[in-house]
Scaffold this active site. Structure first.
Site, mmCIF file in Angstrom:
data_model
loop_
_atom_site.group_PDB
_atom_site.id
_atom_site.type_symbol
_atom_site.label_atom_id
_atom_site.label_comp_id
_atom_site.label_asym_id
_atom_site.label_seq_id
_atom_site.Cartn_x
_atom_site.Cartn_y
_atom_site.Cartn_z
ATOM 1 N N HIS A 23 69.279 -11.464 30.949
ATOM 2 C CA HIS A 23 69.752 -12.672 30.254
ATOM 3 C C HIS A 23 69.125 -12.831 28.861
ATOM 4 C CE1 HIS A 23 66.184 -14.954 31.503
ATOM 5 N NE2 HIS A 23 66.578 -15.108 32.726
ATOM 6 N N HIS A 77 62.913 -18.806 45.586
ATOM 7 C CA HIS A 77 63.388 -19.155 44.231
ATOM 8 C C HIS A 77 64.891 -18.870 44.185
ATOM 9 C CE1 HIS A 77 63.718 -19.433 39.970
ATOM 10 N NE2 HIS A 77 63.248 -18.254 39.604
ATOM 11 N N GLU A 79 66.963 -18.528 41.649
ATOM 12 C CA GLU A 79 67.591 -17.808 40.541
ATOM 13 C C GLU A 79 68.273 -16.540 41.086
ATOM 14 O OE1 GLU A 79 65.116 -17.225 37.068
ATOM 15 O OE2 GLU A 79 66.883 -16.822 35.829
ATOM 16 N N ASP A 81 68.676 -13.497 40.435
ATOM 17 C CA ASP A 81 68.070 -12.168 40.572
ATOM 18 C C ASP A 81 67.331 -12.029 41.901
ATOM 19 O OD1 ASP A 81 66.395 -14.067 39.273
ATOM 20 O OD2 ASP A 81 65.027 -12.513 38.615
ATOM 21 N N HIS A 144 59.235 -20.695 38.675
ATOM 22 C CA HIS A 144 59.785 -20.763 37.359
ATOM 23 C C HIS A 144 60.823 -21.876 37.203
ATOM 24 C CE1 HIS A 144 63.200 -18.500 34.993
ATOM 25 N NE2 HIS A 144 62.581 -19.289 34.185
ATOM 26 N N ASP A 163 58.223 -15.300 40.882
ATOM 27 C CA ASP A 163 58.162 -14.805 39.497
ATOM 28 C C ASP A 163 56.730 -14.711 38.946
ATOM 29 O OD1 ASP A 163 60.880 -14.445 39.153
ATOM 30 O OD2 ASP A 163 61.197 -16.334 38.111
ATOM 31 N N TYR A 191 56.380 -10.749 30.140
ATOM 32 C CA TYR A 191 57.071 -11.589 31.124
ATOM 33 C C TYR A 191 56.629 -13.039 30.980
ATOM 34 C CZ TYR A 191 59.347 -12.859 35.453
ATOM 35 O OH TYR A 191 60.180 -13.447 36.372
ATOM 36 N N HIS A 222 58.856 -9.336 40.842
ATOM 37 C CA HIS A 222 59.193 -8.266 39.895
ATOM 38 C C HIS A 222 57.953 -7.400 39.653
ATOM 39 C CE1 HIS A 222 62.973 -10.199 38.670
ATOM 40 N NE2 HIS A 222 62.308 -11.327 38.471
HETATM 41 FE FE1 FEO Z 1 63.164 -16.900 37.755
HETATM 42 FE FE2 FEO Z 1 63.014 -13.532 38.602
HETATM 43 O O1 FEO Z 1 63.764 -15.260 38.447
#
Ligand code: FEO
Length: 396
Positions: A23, A77, A79, A81, A144, A163, A191, A222
């Site tokens: 993104h 989370h 989001e 991903d 996040h 995250d 990050y 991640h």
């Molecule tokens: Fe806030 Fe890796 O998503």
């Protein structure tokens, strides 16, 4: 392919070697979407992956357990991903309850058709026994997103941190002692700067809460898993959340016919030396991602733009808009640039600095077309001023 963190606690995520745009975040080293399987009397999957990688996730999970025997899917989370694979996972695992907090449930129902899902919502401090081990939930709003949470396994001292402490870094090794620590910390910094910088206060509160937990493994969503360098990443986060600066001066600029660039070079010449690291960043040779990462720990920043069509050059405006949103507060700075017949870019540039709560060190440095020797000398003096202030701020 899975990797064991502890007996019956496995990484079952996927490596995305090829992603280069997350993104808008430039991810030159790829990324991973980490998911984890905890097998006990009950079995829990912690998080999923981006939707189009769900086949790899399900293959990893089914190599360890039967999908129709999975008891829980924890969503830390919402989001996409991390939640994008939920639709397929919940279809493939019909016995599983979806475990999340209320805010996450609300977000998931707005992304997906959740009508067939069985939810188990949890509150801060809530616990879920799997048998010998327990899942303990720590709500971490704005780390996040508002609905985010950590999942902690006290019996194993393992924290699934979503995250937080993550990196966009594709690797073959899964742990922090299997890859270059410099590269890992470099990506963790990038990050933090590009994803988490606006949320320093809630992250600081989360760090305080994490400090109360005995932790031997931090497993983020991640990048690599922390087991050997936990102190390094926690120490780095403690600096980043308070926007601790180094004696570093950045000169970020765009230029049309090299007049503004000549001013930038003179500022850099004045700033360099005496313990100050000075770096020029031409916005069309550097990504937003790199520039935001450099700004994170810079003490002083000069922003320069030629005047184009009565305003700031567009790539410079993009950088300033991005940095304003990231709330890179508490630095010193100034603006500079060349013009032909109108100076309207300079109050605009100054407005961005004020919005970012910069200490503006002086009036705009301007030059009609190419800078004269006098203007270059003024730029050099401004560089020295930036360096002095950078040293002072870094010593605070
Ligand atoms: Fe806030 Fe890796 O998503």
């Amino acid at each position: 392919m899975s990797t064991s963190l502890r007996e019956d606690i496995d990484w079952v995520g996927v490596v995305d070697w090829n992603v280069r745009d997350f993104h808008g975040y430039r991810t030159d080293r790829g990324s991973t979407y980490n998911a984890y399987l905890v097998r006990d009397e009950k079995t829990a999957l912690i998080d999923t992956v981006k939707a189009h990688f769900v086949g790899g996730l399900l293959a990893n999970v089914s190599a360890l357990t039967e999908l129709d025997k999975l008891d829980y899917v924890v969503c830390n989370h919402a989001e996409p991903d991390h939640s994008g694979g939920l639709v397929e996972v919940m279809r493939a695992c019909p016995q599983a309850e979806l475990v999340c907090d209320e805010g996450c449930r609300d977000a998931l129902t707005r992304y997906y058709d959740t009508s067939g899902w069985r939810f188990r919502t949890v509150a801060d401090g809530g616990r879920l026994s799997l048998g010998r081990r327990t899942l303990q939930f720590v709500l971490t709003p704005m780390v996040h997103w508002p609905e985010s949470m950590f999942t902690y396994v006290p019996e194993e001292k393992v924290l699934f941190s979503m995250d937080a402490f993550g990196q966009h870094l594709a690797t073959a090794g899964r742990f922090d002692d299997e890859e270059s620590l410099d590269v890992i910390l470099d990506e963790a910094k990038s990050y933090y700067a590009n994803i988490l910088m606006p949320y320093g206060r809630p992250i600081a509160r989360t760090l305080d809460r994490a400090a109360e937990l005995p932790i031997e493994i931090i497993a983020p969503s991640h990048g690599v898993i922390w087991r050997s360098h936990i102190d390094s990443i926690l120490s780095a986060y403690r600096d980043w959340v308070r926007l601790k600066v180094r004696p570093k001066v950045l000169v970020i600029y765009d230029t049309m016919w090299k007049s503004t660039e000549a001013m930038a070079l003179a500022i850099l010449e004045g700033a360099a030396g005496n313990g100050v690291h000075a770096r020029g960043l031409y916005v069309r040779a550097n990504t937003l991602t790199v520039i935001a990462t450099e700004v994170l720990d810079a003490a002083a920043v000069a922003f320069g733009s030629a005047t184009l069509n009565g305003t700031i050059m567009p790539q410079m405006a993009a950088n300033l808009t991005y940095l304003r949103g990231l709330r890179a507060y508490g630095k010193a700075g100034l603006v500079f640039g060349s013009y032909g017949w109108g100076k309207s870019a300079f109050p605009e540039l100054t407005g961005y600095l004020e919005a970012m709560k910069f200490q503006v060190l002086r009036d705009p440095l301007v030059s009609k077309f190419a800078p004269s020797a006098e203007v270059r000398a003024e730029c050099k003096a401004a560089g020295r001023m930036l360096a002095d202030e950078a040293r002072r701020l870094a010593a605070e």
